[in-house]
Design an enzyme around this catalytic site. Structure first.
Site, PDB file in Angstrom:
ATOM      1  N   ARG A  45       0.875  -1.167   0.000  1.00  0.00           N
ATOM      2  CA  ARG A  45       0.000   0.000   0.000  1.00  0.00           C
ATOM      3  C   ARG A  45       0.916   1.223   0.000  1.00  0.00           C
ATOM      4  NH1 ARG A  45      -1.025   4.627   3.662  1.00  0.00           N
ATOM      5  NH2 ARG A  45      -3.205   5.190   3.419  1.00  0.00           N
TER       6      ARG A  45
ATOM      7  N   ASP B 229       1.599   5.039   0.513  1.00  0.00           N
ATOM      8  CA  ASP B 229       1.029   6.144   1.266  1.00  0.00           C
ATOM      9  C   ASP B 229       1.008   7.435   0.444  1.00  0.00           C
ATOM     10  OD1 ASP B 229       0.163   7.328   3.890  1.00  0.00           O
ATOM     11  OD2 ASP B 229       2.019   8.463   3.628  1.00  0.00           O
TER      12      ASP B 229
ATOM     13  N   GLU C 229      -2.795   5.128  -1.977  1.00  0.00           N
ATOM     14  CA  GLU C 229      -3.645   6.103  -1.286  1.00  0.00           C
ATOM     15  C   GLU C 229      -3.535   7.403  -2.063  1.00  0.00           C
ATOM     16  OE1 GLU C 229      -4.217   8.550   2.908  1.00  0.00           O
ATOM     17  OE2 GLU C 229      -2.251   7.823   2.300  1.00  0.00           O
TER      18      GLU C 229
ATOM     19  N   HIS D   9     -15.863   6.486   1.640  1.00  0.00           N
ATOM     20  CA  HIS D   9     -15.825   6.679   3.094  1.00  0.00           C
ATOM     21  C   HIS D   9     -16.544   7.955   3.497  1.00  0.00           C
ATOM     22  CE1 HIS D   9     -14.222   8.642   6.701  1.00  0.00           C
ATOM     23  NE2 HIS D   9     -14.310   7.436   7.221  1.00  0.00           N
ATOM     24  N   HIS D  10     -16.228   9.065   2.822  1.00  0.00           N
ATOM     25  CA  HIS D  10     -16.779  10.361   3.225  1.00  0.00           C
ATOM     26  C   HIS D  10     -18.301  10.392   3.069  1.00  0.00           C
ATOM     27  CE1 HIS D  10     -12.685  11.309   3.485  1.00  0.00           C
ATOM     28  NE2 HIS D  10     -12.523  12.094   2.443  1.00  0.00           N
TER      29      HIS D  10
ATOM     30  N   ASN E 134      -6.912  10.471  13.237  1.00  0.00           N
ATOM     31  CA  ASN E 134      -6.754  11.909  13.033  1.00  0.00           C
ATOM     32  C   ASN E 134      -7.906  12.727  13.593  1.00  0.00           C
ATOM     33  OD1 ASN E 134      -4.203  11.936  11.818  1.00  0.00           O
ATOM     34  ND2 ASN E 134      -5.065  11.392   9.821  1.00  0.00           N
TER      35      ASN E 134
END
Length: 581
Positions: A242, A244, A281, A309-310, A383
């Site tokens: 993955r 970043d 990502e 997601h959002h 976060n």
């Protein structure tokens, strides 16, 4: 053995091996490289001196027993005997599970995490996605402040422990994915600038000077990160990486670094005879990342889909701050668009950015599994000011709804550790910086950041306090008790259905249909012959479904199949999966 190092500006390079020094010679075939041969054994300590300066660890250290400010240790790649001949496992039809070694267990080691892999096998996970393992100062941290892209963090167990972990996972039929960070290195313990132009002031990132991917000297810098990526896949038999925040990679060269990396990974897969993949990502909503190289794309195999997601988070919580503002005005419409089109932002105006954002995804060319969907991740929990999970504020029913859309939706699903049993433990931002000034700067900076959003500074957990990490460790007594057990059983049921029903693994986005009622707070999906219906509201919902007679495959609350009129009555904060009768 051969000792080599790239130090293009040095006039003299010396190897210190087990306390004995010897000069390196310039490599006649590679400008800027220095080489020498010396006898060495596994575990021997060594480092390099540049122009008579202090001894520094090898930039390509495979092991740093005393941390990134200590000497390197020789690693014998043949010392570990692999127990399983692993054929590999591609990400087509995958179910990913994001895991942080330091908090998955209280022991915080690779060996302790390996002992818990049976839970993931029973859950139906296909791939364990490990958060970064590269060495960083201190013991505990998220891993995104790593400074040695070739070395396994010693407190986790070092390189041998990673091999044992991968071996144990493969024994259970689980693939292993590793999160790697190419866009920056941590602020403490980074010795790369002493060796050469690994960073450039040509570009800047939120973390300072950018990694040098396109300025003078960038050929060897690109090779450094590319070869470290290949080493994880080859030497530790991992299945994927993955990448970043690839949007923070500043690269103006004609051959982008990401394209070069995807080419090299595909070549390595062909050489090894097993599938390998890269998951990016990115917040760019740019399908070129996952478009094949032959069609003008960069050839990465998948990317995280923050839009999903959002939209889901706004629907579940009603939150509208920051980037959620773009989704919160009509969250169910945003959710339906994302589920059927891949991205919400496909050239639309983003109020958060103050401009148009994204690019349309060609649903006929891009299979849905190239987008990774999730309701929670380390970022979206850690976060937050208090590191609170969805389970901290939502009912089990709404958690079940989130799971239903994540696990029966079109995207490759990913879970964040503990999500599957509605873990009550937070996942907070924690650090263990050994530099006192840096530690204080991080502590005060985080508190001031959230104070600007209305939080009292002392409410924000101290990242340096060991208790912050302790609070973030999973409580393994929870999965078998109360509502945790019920949520876990629901996740297991959904994962099993996803892996057994072809319609739920259909990658054709264009074939998916969605209907919703913003006021009624319900959404329904059609995937082949299957129907997924979700009621986010606090009142029963009457949902008109097309098609013939149906039967209930799985439901969070008891529900009757639709009657002759095709109308489904669904309990509040509940969901159901229907199949033809």
């Amino acid at each position: 053995m051969l000792f080599e190092v790239w130090a293009p500006d040095a006039q003299q390079v010396t190897l210190q091996l087990q306390g004995v020094e010897r000069a390196l010679d310039p490599d006649p075939t590679r400008a800027g490289w220095w080489i020498t041969e010396a006898e060495a054994s596994d575990g021997d300590r060594y480092g390099f001196l540049l122009d008579g300066g202090p001894v520094l660890p090898d930039p390509r250290s495979r092991r740093l027993p005393d941390g990134p400010d200590g000497l390197s240790a020789v690693v014998d790649p043949t010392a570990y005997t692999w127990r399983h001949d692993w054929p590999g496992l591609g990400m087509r039809d995958a179910v990913l599970y994001e895991l942080h070694i330091g908090t998955y267990t209280r022991e915080g080691t690779l060996d302790a995490a390996a002992a818990r892999l049976g839970h993931l096998k029973r859950l139906g996970i296909t791939h364990v996605q490990l958060m970064p393992l590269c060495s960083f100062p201190g013991r505990h941290g998220w891993g995104y402040d790593g400074v040695a892209p070739w070395a396994v963090h010693e407190p986790y167990g070092g390189p041998e422990a990673l091999k044992r972990f991968a071996d144990a996972a493969h024994e259970l039929g689980l693939g292993v994915v590793l999160d790697v960070v190419h866009n920056h290195l941590g602020p403490s313990g980074n010795h790369l600038p002493a060796y050469g132009p690994y960073f450039t002031e040509t570009h800047h990132t939120p973390w300072g000077a950018a990694v040098n991917l396109d300025a003078p000297g960038s050929d060897d810098v690109r090779a450094y990160f590319l070869q470290s990526a290949l080493a994880w896949l080859r030497d530790y038999r991992l299945d994927g990486l993955r990448l970043d925040a690839v949007h923070a990679l500043h690269d103006s060269r004609a051959l982008p670094f990401l394209e070069e990396l995807s080419t090299a990974v595909d070549e390595l897969a062909a050489e090894l005879g097993r599938p390998l993949f890269l998951i990016a990502e990115s917040d760019l909503c740019d399908p070129r990342l996952i478009t094949p190289r032959g069609e003008g794309g960069l050839g990465l195999h998948a990317q995280w889909n923050d839009d999903f997601h959002h939209a889901l988070h706004s629907t579940l919580t009603g939150e509208s701050q920051g980037y959620y503002a773009d989704f919160a005005e009509a969250p169910l419409a945003a959710l339906a668009k994302t589920l059927t089109s891949g991205f919400f932002h496909d050239g639309t105006y983003s109020s958060f950015r103050g401009r148009a954002h994204g690019r349309p995804l060609d649903r006929a060319r891009v299979p849905a599994f190239r987008l990774v969907g999730y309701s929670q991740t380390h970022d979206q929990i850690g976060n937050r000011a208090l590191g609170d999970r969805l389970s901290d504020s939502l009912s089990p029913g709404l958690l079940a709804c989130a799971a239903a859309l994540t696990l029966t939706g079109p995207f490759t699903p990913m879970l964040f550790m503990g999500e599957e049993w509605a873990a009550s433990t937070p996942w907070q931002y924690f650090t263990d910086h050994t530099d006192p000034e840096l530690a204080e700067a991080v502590r005060t900076g985080r508190r001031r950041e959230f104070a600007a959003h209305g939080w009292a500074e002392m409410e924000i957990p101290d990242p340096q306090d060991p208790a912050t990490r302790e609070r973030s460790c999973l409580d393994w007594s929870e999965p078998s008790t109360g509502h945790h057990a019920r949520v876990l059983a629901w996740y297991q049921e959904l994962v099993a259905l996803r892996r057994s029903l072809p319609d739920l693994e259909d990658p054709d986005l264009a074939a998916l249909r969605a209907a919703f009622d913003e006021q009624g707070r319900w959404l329904a999906l059609r995937r082949g012959d299957l129907r997924i219906a979700v009621n986010f509201g606090k009142e029963p919902a009457r949902i008109p479904l097309q098609g013939g007679a149906s039967r209930v495959l799985a439901a969070w609350e008891p529900v009757e199949a639709p009657g002759a009129d095709g109308v489904l009555t669904l309990a509040p904060e509940s969901c159901v999966l229907l199949a033809p009768a």
